[in-house]
Design an enzyme around this catalytic site. Structure first.
Site, PDB file in Angstrom:
ATOM      1  N   LYS A  91     -73.874  23.275  35.680  1.00  0.00           N
ATOM      2  CA  LYS A  91     -73.634  24.594  35.101  1.00  0.00           C
ATOM      3  C   LYS A  91     -72.497  25.335  35.798  1.00  0.00           C
ATOM      4  O   LYS A  91     -71.965  26.310  35.269  1.00  0.00           O
ATOM      5  CB  LYS A  91     -74.913  25.417  35.119  1.00  0.00           C
ATOM      6  CG  LYS A  91     -75.960  24.851  34.160  1.00  0.00           C
ATOM      7  CD  LYS A  91     -77.171  25.739  34.035  1.00  0.00           C
ATOM      8  CE  LYS A  91     -78.131  25.233  32.984  1.00  0.00           C
ATOM      9  NZ  LYS A  91     -78.864  24.020  33.437  1.00  0.00           N
TER      10      LYS A  91
HETATM   11  C1  LIG Z   1     -79.482  23.126  32.468  1.00  0.00           C
HETATM   12  C2  LIG Z   1     -79.723  21.767  32.991  1.00  0.00           C
HETATM   13  C3  LIG Z   1     -79.906  20.656  32.133  1.00  0.00           C
HETATM   14  C4  LIG Z   1     -79.948  20.801  30.626  1.00  0.00           C
HETATM   15  O1  LIG Z   1     -78.702  21.075  30.072  1.00  0.00           O
HETATM   16  P1  LIG Z   1     -78.589  21.610  28.554  1.00  0.00           P
HETATM   17  O2  LIG Z   1     -77.142  21.855  28.338  1.00  0.00           O
HETATM   18  O3  LIG Z   1     -79.409  22.866  28.516  1.00  0.00           O
HETATM   19  O4  LIG Z   1     -79.164  20.555  27.685  1.00  0.00           O
HETATM   20  C5  LIG Z   1     -80.040  19.397  32.686  1.00  0.00           C
HETATM   21  N1  LIG Z   1     -80.051  19.214  34.026  1.00  0.00           N
HETATM   22  C6  LIG Z   1     -79.905  20.251  34.891  1.00  0.00           C
HETATM   23  C7  LIG Z   1     -79.951  19.978  36.349  1.00  0.00           C
HETATM   24  C8  LIG Z   1     -79.729  21.553  34.413  1.00  0.00           C
HETATM   25  O5  LIG Z   1     -79.593  22.561  35.279  1.00  0.00           O
END
Ligand SMILES: *Cc1c(COP(=O)(O)O)cnc(C)c1O
Length: 423
Positions: free
Chosen positions: A77
């Site tokens: 993210k």
């Molecule tokens: C947010 C997150 C996901 C999921 O990603 P999406 O784009 O919401 O499908 C997977 N792994 C981690 C570690 C995350 O923080």
């Protein structure tokens, strides 16, 4: 959704291996923002945001892992947060009104947003998180920053936080007084920087693996991306990369037991449900917000969607055995989210081999979305080893929490956002 999805000529992908991660990212950003932002500014924004690597590492014969956890909060993210912050700061720089970014978080989004937006000029960030329902580390990462970042500790659940944010956006009075936006993945800008690393991964694919050179004479090497998914923002970014021309054969929508999308792919029925708790908790989502975008990309037709996307689910026991397997066979430590991606990819490639043993070998990449140290308890339990916590993570534990405690009540939030003296 963008009005139009821009496309690259196939030559771009053939030549991408000569470009750096930053250069590839800038080429993509130009396609989306051409005409809205002068080139120099866009280049500065993109290069500033893409300031850590996303290495592609060979794991097994035809499986590579795309490591997306080298940013400040050790999760993928970070890519989106840094880019969004710079882009928003650019758009508000000549405005006399401060931009307020409201975000609800169950943990990971909040820390990435707090870091990405820290000291962004002209922007204040308000992060709502559920009291006592995030880990100590997550709380320290999102509630110790200070400056333009305010953490609101809400006496309620994550759903309460999300409801309060939605109420704020719907409130006419607030809309008039404040210049409000969101940093959750309902904001399309979050997906664009996630396109960068799919194309970058493709560009790096040929460079290191001798087995790949042996196959280079063949003109068809099906490429498969396995994406551990919760809200499906990451997967949707991959689908956009494909629409831009990236030659991907299939995407695997890999979920834990919160499997509404794999079920939809099986029977064409979309049935949201309350999320169930799992070891890969950043993917515990029962009604993914990007599903609407997936539908839009495939004209609401499950038969067309199935040509590009394969659904796979992975139970917690399977997540744990994937972590064990990969450690034993390849001496590589997965986190529970990456483990879901690996499990699904392995299962798919095994089926592929059985169905056509002498045919063309497929090539698979799975996304590793977080550093194993963020989920040390689960990984230590599975492997019976001590996980080393990187310094930049453990350093947070000494910081002082600066959250404001609020009831899960809209009037209280509104009063906090627009104190009487500013009215
Ligand atoms: C947010 C997150 C996901 C999921 O990603 P999406 O784009 O919401 O499908 C997977 N792994 C981690 C570690 C995350 O923080």
């Amino acid at each position: 959704m963008p009005e139009k999805i821009p496309k690259f000529p196939s030559k771009f992908f053939r030549q991408a291996k000569h470009l750096s991660f930053q250069e590839i990212s800038f080429e993509i950003a130009k396609k989306f923002f051409f005409g809205d932002i002068p080139q120099n500014d866009l280049e500065e924004i993109t290069h500033g945001a893409v300031n850590f690597d996303a290495p592609l590492k060979p794991l097994a014969g035809n499986i590579d892992v795309l490591e997306l956890f080298h940013g400040p909060t050790l999760a993928f993210k970070d890519f989106a947060a840094g880019f969004m912050a710079r882009l928003m700061a650019y758009f508000v720089k000549d405005s006399d009104k401060e931009l307020t970014v409201l975000t609800a978080t169950s943990g990971d989004t909040g820390s990435a947003v707090a870091h990405g937006f820290f000291k962004a000029p002209g922007i204040r960030v308000i992060i709502l998180y559920p009291s006592k329902k995030v880990s100590e580390m997550q709380e320290k990462m999102l509630a110790t920053m200070g400056e333009n970042i305010t953490a609101l500790e809400i006496q309620g659940t994550f759903d309460d936080c999300q409801r309060l944010v939605k109420q704020a956006f719907a409130d006419k009075d607030l809309k008039q007084k404040l210049f409000l936006t969101s940093a959750n993945s309902i904001n399309i800008i979050r997906l664009i920087p996630q396109i960068f690393y799919y194309i970058y991964a493709f560009a790096r694919l040929d460079n290191y693996s001798p087995s790949c050179k042996r196959e280079a004479g063949r003109d068809f090497m099906p490429l498969i991306f396995s994406v551990p998914s919760g809200n499906f923002g990451n997967l949707t970014a991959g689908l956009l990369a494909k629409r831009m021309g990236l030659p991907v054969f299939k995407f695997i929508a890999a979920t834990n037991i919160n499997d509404v999308v794999p079920r939809y792919l099986e029977n064409g029925i979309y049935l949201p449900h309350p999320a169930q708790k799992t070891l890969s908790n950043a993917m515990d989502v029962g009604d993914p917000s990007n599903f609407a975008r997936m539908l839009e990309l495939y004209d609401n037709d499950v038969r067309i969607m199935k040509k590009d996307i394969i659904g796979m689910r992975c139970a917690d026991e399977e997540t744990v055995s994937a972590i064990k397997d990969v450690y034993r066979k390849y001496n590589y430590i997965l986190d529970p989210h990456g483990a879901v991606g690996y499990f699904a990819l392995k299962k798919y490639l095994d089926c592929w081999r059985k169905a056509a043993p002498r045919a063309i070998r497929a090539r698979g990449i799975f996304l590793e979305t977080a550093h194993q140290a963020k989920f040390a308890d689960t990984v230590e339990d599975a492997l019976k080893i001590k996980i080393l916590i990187p310094k930049r993570l453990s350093a947070y534990l000494d910081k002082e929490k600066k959250a404001v405690l609020l009831p899960a009540d809209f009037a209280a939030l509104k009063e906090f956002l627009t104190p009487l003296h500013s009215a």
